[in-house]
Structures are given as C-alpha cells and as structure tokens.
Scaffold this motif. Structure first.
Motif, short mmCIF file in Angstrom:
data_model
loop_
_atom_site.label_atom_id
_atom_site.label_comp_id
_atom_site.label_asym_id
_atom_site.label_seq_id
_atom_site.Cartn_x
_atom_site.Cartn_y
_atom_site.Cartn_z
N ALA A 123 -53.57 13.45 -0.85
CA ALA A 123 -52.23 12.99 -0.46
C ALA A 123 -51.27 13.10 -1.64
CB ALA A 123 -52.29 11.55 0.04
N GLN A 124 -51.74 12.75 -2.84
CA GLN A 124 -50.90 12.87 -4.02
C GLN A 124 -50.57 14.33 -4.31
OE1 GLN A 124 -49.67 10.17 -6.33
NE2 GLN A 124 -48.38 12.01 -6.43
N ARG A 125 -51.55 15.23 -4.12
CA ARG A 125 -51.30 16.66 -4.32
C ARG A 125 -50.23 17.16 -3.35
NH1 ARG A 125 -51.88 21.11 -2.07
NH2 ARG A 125 -52.84 20.17 -0.23
N HIS A 126 -50.34 16.73 -2.08
CA HIS A 126 -49.35 17.14 -1.08
C HIS A 126 -47.95 16.63 -1.48
CE1 HIS A 126 -47.68 18.02 2.91
NE2 HIS A 126 -47.08 16.84 2.81
N SER A 127 -47.87 15.42 -1.97
CA SER A 127 -46.60 14.86 -2.40
C SER A 127 -46.00 15.67 -3.54
CB SER A 127 -46.78 13.40 -2.84
OG SER A 127 -45.59 12.87 -3.38
N ASP A 128 -46.84 16.01 -4.51
CA ASP A 128 -46.37 16.79 -5.66
C ASP A 128 -45.84 18.16 -5.23
OD1 ASP A 128 -47.13 14.70 -7.27
OD2 ASP A 128 -49.06 15.60 -7.84
N GLU A 129 -46.48 18.77 -4.22
CA GLU A 129 -46.10 20.11 -3.80
C GLU A 129 -44.88 20.14 -2.89
OE1 GLU A 129 -49.38 22.12 -2.01
OE2 GLU A 129 -50.46 22.41 -3.91
N THR A 130 -44.73 19.12 -2.05
CA THR A 130 -43.69 19.16 -1.02
C THR A 130 -42.50 18.23 -1.26
OG1 THR A 130 -44.71 17.42 0.32
CG2 THR A 130 -45.49 19.69 0.67
N GLY A 131 -42.67 17.24 -2.14
CA GLY A 131 -41.60 16.28 -2.35
C GLY A 131 -41.65 15.10 -1.41
N SER A 132 -42.63 15.06 -0.49
CA SER A 132 -42.81 13.88 0.36
C SER A 132 -43.09 12.66 -0.53
CB SER A 132 -43.97 14.08 1.32
OG SER A 132 -43.70 15.14 2.22
N VAL A 133 -42.59 11.52 -0.13
CA VAL A 133 -42.78 10.32 -0.94
C VAL A 133 -44.18 9.76 -0.69
CG1 VAL A 133 -41.94 8.00 -1.44
CG2 VAL A 133 -40.32 9.81 -0.82
N PHE A 134 -44.95 9.62 -1.76
CA PHE A 134 -46.31 9.11 -1.66
C PHE A 134 -46.28 7.59 -1.57
CE2 PHE A 134 -50.42 8.13 -4.07
CZ PHE A 134 -51.19 8.25 -2.94
N ILE A 135 -46.86 7.06 -0.49
CA ILE A 135 -46.91 5.60 -0.30
C ILE A 135 -48.32 5.14 -0.66
CG2 ILE A 135 -46.54 3.68 1.30
CD1 ILE A 135 -44.05 5.40 0.77
N HIS A 136 -48.46 4.67 -1.88
CA HIS A 136 -49.79 4.25 -2.35
C HIS A 136 -50.20 2.96 -1.64
CE1 HIS A 136 -53.12 3.33 -5.03
NE2 HIS A 136 -53.01 4.55 -5.53
N PRO A 137 -51.48 2.81 -1.31
CA PRO A 137 -51.90 1.61 -0.58
C PRO A 137 -51.86 0.32 -1.39
CG PRO A 137 -53.79 2.98 -1.10
CD PRO A 137 -52.57 3.79 -1.44
N PHE A 138 -51.87 0.42 -2.73
CA PHE A 138 -51.88 -0.83 -3.50
C PHE A 138 -51.21 -0.73 -4.87
CE2 PHE A 138 -56.09 1.25 -3.56
CZ PHE A 138 -56.21 1.60 -4.90
N ASN A 139 -51.09 0.46 -5.43
CA ASN A 139 -50.59 0.57 -6.80
C ASN A 139 -49.08 0.82 -6.85
OD1 ASN A 139 -51.28 0.45 -9.59
ND2 ASN A 139 -50.97 2.65 -9.74
N ASN A 140 -48.33 -0.15 -6.35
CA ASN A 140 -46.88 -0.06 -6.31
C ASN A 140 -46.32 -1.48 -6.23
OD1 ASN A 140 -44.35 -0.07 -4.31
ND2 ASN A 140 -44.32 1.84 -5.49
N THR A 141 -45.25 -1.75 -6.98
CA THR A 141 -44.74 -3.12 -7.04
C THR A 141 -44.17 -3.59 -5.70
OG1 THR A 141 -42.64 -2.25 -7.92
CG2 THR A 141 -44.27 -3.04 -9.51
N ASP A 142 -43.51 -2.71 -4.94
CA ASP A 142 -42.99 -3.11 -3.63
C ASP A 142 -44.13 -3.42 -2.67
OD1 ASP A 142 -40.29 -2.96 -4.24
OD2 ASP A 142 -40.14 -0.84 -3.71
N VAL A 143 -45.18 -2.61 -2.73
CA VAL A 143 -46.34 -2.86 -1.87
C VAL A 143 -46.98 -4.20 -2.23
CG1 VAL A 143 -48.68 -2.08 -1.31
CG2 VAL A 143 -46.80 -0.43 -1.40
N VAL A 144 -47.16 -4.44 -3.52
CA VAL A 144 -47.75 -5.71 -3.97
C VAL A 144 -46.89 -6.89 -3.53
CG1 VAL A 144 -48.33 -7.10 -6.01
CG2 VAL A 144 -49.02 -4.69 -5.90
N ALA A 145 -45.57 -6.75 -3.65
CA ALA A 145 -44.66 -7.83 -3.22
C ALA A 145 -44.79 -8.08 -1.72
CB ALA A 145 -43.23 -7.48 -3.59
N GLY A 146 -44.86 -7.00 -0.94
CA GLY A 146 -45.02 -7.17 0.50
C GLY A 146 -46.31 -7.87 0.87
N GLN A 147 -47.40 -7.46 0.26
CA GLN A 147 -48.69 -8.12 0.54
C GLN A 147 -48.65 -9.59 0.11
OE1 GLN A 147 -49.23 -5.67 2.08
NE2 GLN A 147 -50.52 -4.06 1.19
N GLY A 148 -47.90 -9.87 -0.95
CA GLY A 148 -47.84 -11.24 -1.46
C GLY A 148 -47.17 -12.23 -0.54
#
Length: 428
Positions: free
Chosen positions: A149-174
């Motif tokens: 998924a990260q490779r696809h993001s790097d190649e196409t410019g799609s935004v990679f939504i990491h399942p846990f390693n992101n501050t917005d994601v962590v805030a939402g889970q919190g």
C-alpha cells in the motif's frame, strides 16, 4: 517499563511532551459526533467474580463497521485537503481498518483502494467491498500488505492512511478513552488489546490526562497475543523491535512491529503490557458468547483473556473498577466454529480420546454405553482398520464428546480405564 524523563515543567500532566494531547482527542470527538456510535458499557458480574472487582465491558464490537477503527480513519481523512481528497486514499488491513477506511471514504466522497492479505476473513473482505472500496489481495500478512500500500501511494500520489502510525488516527482512537471516563467515572483500571498501538496510545493520552485534570490516577494495561507480541521486547530495548513468524487467531492485532508514534506514547503512559496464549483467547471468546451474549473477534477478546488468566493479580494490581475494551466483533463464522471447538477443548469441555479396540461386534456399543453412563455426549466417531500401528484384529477409534469440564473429563477417562481400555488424549 522504560520511562521517558521529563523536565519538572513537563510533569504537570502525563505525556505533556508527546505528539498527541488530550486537546487533539477532544477535537476528534467533536468531529466524530455525528459519525460514530457511542457504544454501550456492559456490566459483567461473571468477570467481576473472577477478579474480585466491578468489571464493565466497553462494547466497541457494536461500533459502526464492527470495530473502533472507523474513529481514527474518519478523523485522518476528514482533515485531508480538497486536493488530497481528490487523489484518493490507499490503506492496508486484515479487515477492521479496511472497513473503517472504506466507510469513512464513502461518507466523505473519497475513492479508496485497500490492500488486504491473502486468507483474510471473507466477511471482512465482503464488508469492505460493500462500502465501495476497491480491494486488492496481496501478501500473506498485514505487514506485507502495508508495504504494498505504501509503494502504491509513493507511485500514484494516493494518500496513505496508516492504521496506527499517525497522530490524527491516534487522536481518533483515543476518543474511546474519553467515553470510558464519561461512562464509568470511578474506573481505576482500563485494559485493552494492542496491535500496532494506536488504540492503546490514544486511549492512554485521553485517560491519563483527563484523570490528572480530576486529580485521579487510572492504570492502563495493554494485552498482546503471545504469538504476535512485539511490544514487550521493544519496551525492554527502548527501541522498535520487529518480530517474525506472527501467527495468531487474533488477526486484528497480528502486527510484527510497533508504530513509532504509538510506541513513544505507550512507553511513557502505559503501566504494563502482558501477553496471553491462543488457548486463553479462545476461552475468553467462548466466555463472552456464553456469559455476556457478545459476538467478539479474537483480537477484541484479549483483555478478557488477560482478566480470566489472572494477569492483573500477577502484576500485583488489585483494582476495584475495571473496564475491558472489546475492540471489535468482525469474526469469520468458520473461524468462530474452529475457535469454539478449540476453546471448549482448552476448557476441558470438549474431550477427544483415541483408543485401540479388538475388531469384534459390540465393542463400539460397549464404549458408547460407558461414555453415556458417565453422562458425556458423543459428537463424532472416527473408525479405522488400516494403519501402520494396527495389528490384525485391531481397530483404531477416535471419539469426540462434550463434557462438563476438567473433573467430568477425568471421570469419563477413569470409567474407560476401569473397563480395561487405554484412552489417549491427543494434545490440542
């Protein structure tokens, strides 16, 4: 556990120098107000008797898309710029994050591509597609799907939504942590599962910092499956330590490497991390089905497994009010069937015996009568006259039966031995 040393000014509240703060989580809670379900808190008297405390279950298995993951996914994606939204998003998951991203994308009008590992549970695959996401099967585990998924993001410019390693994601889970304190103000111990660490990290920030505002202290305990436990060695080394050979029925937390952002929070705020066996997870899932009428996936059952295994008392923790987070309920019915059978066997309620018999008329009827007289119920018989260990005139028989527990199983075995048979119990 390794602790970060803070300056005296930073000690005014727990984790004051971390990348996610309670204000971030409160903002995420406002953003999610009309999106998520405020999941119930169910009192479990049966668990309370086991741990000699009041125990409540935070039923996030009843959340939209079947798990907490929609919280973090939506917060992350709602904060994308219009240009980023137009590029679409890409993610990877064994199921719960995939459904969360797919649901959030549908709500926000964003195209989503999800990479899932081969062998993913069919209900999770179907649900992700039903939300409108494009699903691509890749790799044998979540880590391999993440890399693609990260490779696809790097190649196409799609935004990679990491399942846990992101501050917005962590805030939402919190936001779960805020709800726990609102629903159970007297809680003194919160226990939940860990995969990459987003749920535990966000909840720890919310609970520790809000409790500090109130002049209280709440212990936070994380739980991992023994066969997917990257946090204990990472915490011991004070560095991210990847593990190989991740294999567990708890696919929702089958992550081989902690996330950098959650790790920094967890090592600072979480009191303890414990592990539980596959047998313990299976027993907990059955316990939740029978006693709480809850359909919970194995990853969501790990905190209950830890309570049932006495992990808190092993740590010297004597809580009065405990909340266990049931983080998801997305389980493949076929996996549920296998887990139930395994759990019943682990709890000595499903007994399998193997015996050699004389190949004579009436032998099977005699065995069946002995078992019936011992008040056990035969559920299956496998009968064979051919095999390397068999002599002429011998039959190998494997009998599966329902029993009422360890004591009853031993009674059945003793009845068979008393009649001259030699039952063997295969290791499960």
């Amino acid at each position: 556990m390794t602790q970060i040393q803070h300056s005296p000014e930073a000690r005014t509240r727990p984790g004051a120098q971390l990348s996610v703060q309670i204000e971030d989580i409160e903002a995420a809670q406002e953003l999610l107000a009309d999106i998520i379900v405020r999941t119930p808190m169910e009192h479990s008297r049966a668990l309370g008797r086991l741990v000699d405390a009041t125990v409540h279950l935070k039923a996030e298995n009843l959340q939209r898309a079947g798990s907490f993951k929609v919280r973090g996914a939506y917060v992350r994606m709602a904060r994308l710029s219009e240009e980023e939204k137009a590029r679409g998003v890409v993610a990877a998951s064994a199921g719960n994050h995939a459904q969360g991203v797919a649901l959030a994308a549908k709500k926000l009008g964003i195209t989503a591509k999800i990479y899932m590992p081969h062998g993913v549970a069919l209900p999770k695959l179907a649900a992700t597609r039903d939300h409108g996401a494009e699903v691509i099967l890749h790799g044998s585990n979540v880590d391999e799907a993440l890399a693609e998924a990260q490779r696809h993001s790097d190649e196409t410019g799609s935004v990679f939504i990491h399942p846990f390693n992101n501050t917005d994601v962590v805030a939402g889970q919190g936001t779960i942590g805020l709800e726990i304190l609102e629903q159970q103000p007297e809680v003194d111990t919160v226990i939940m599962g860990i995969g990459g660490g987003g749920l535990l990290a966000g909840s720890a920030v919310a609970i520790k910092q809000q409790a500090a505002r109130l002049g209280r202290e709440v212990k936070i305990i994380g739980v991992q499956a023994e066969n997917a436990a990257a946090y204990p060695p990472s915490l011991a080394a004070d560095a991210l330590v990847p593990i190989k050979g991740v294999r567990t029925i708890a696919d929702g937390i089958a992550v081989g490497r902690p996330g950098e952002i959650p790790f920094e929070i967890i090592k600072d705020l979480v009191d303890e991390v414990v592990t539980v066996s596959e047998d313990a997870i299976a027993r907990a899932l059955i316990f939740l089905l029978e006693r709480s009428k809850m359909v919970v996936e194995p990853a969501g059952a790990v905190p209950v497994a830890a309570l049932m295994e006495g992990k808190l008392s092993d740590l010297g923790i004597r809580p009065k009010n405990v909340v266990a987070v049931l983080s998801g309920g997305n389980i493949d019915p076929m996996l549920m069937l296998r887990v139930i059978q395994h759990g019943l066997s682990a709890a000595n309620r499903f007994l399998t015996v193997k015996m050699m018999l004389k190949d004579l008329p009436g032998e099977l009827a005699t065995i069946s009568q002995i078992i019936a007289d011992a008040d056990a119920n035969v559920t299956g018989v496998d009968h064979s006259r051919i095999g390397g260990a068999l002599s002429m005139g011998e039959v190998s028989i494997v009998i599966n039966m329902e029993t009422k527990g360890a004591e009853h199983s031993e009674k059945v075995l003793n009845r068979l031995r008393a009649q001259g048979y030699e039952p063997m119990v295969p290791q499960h």
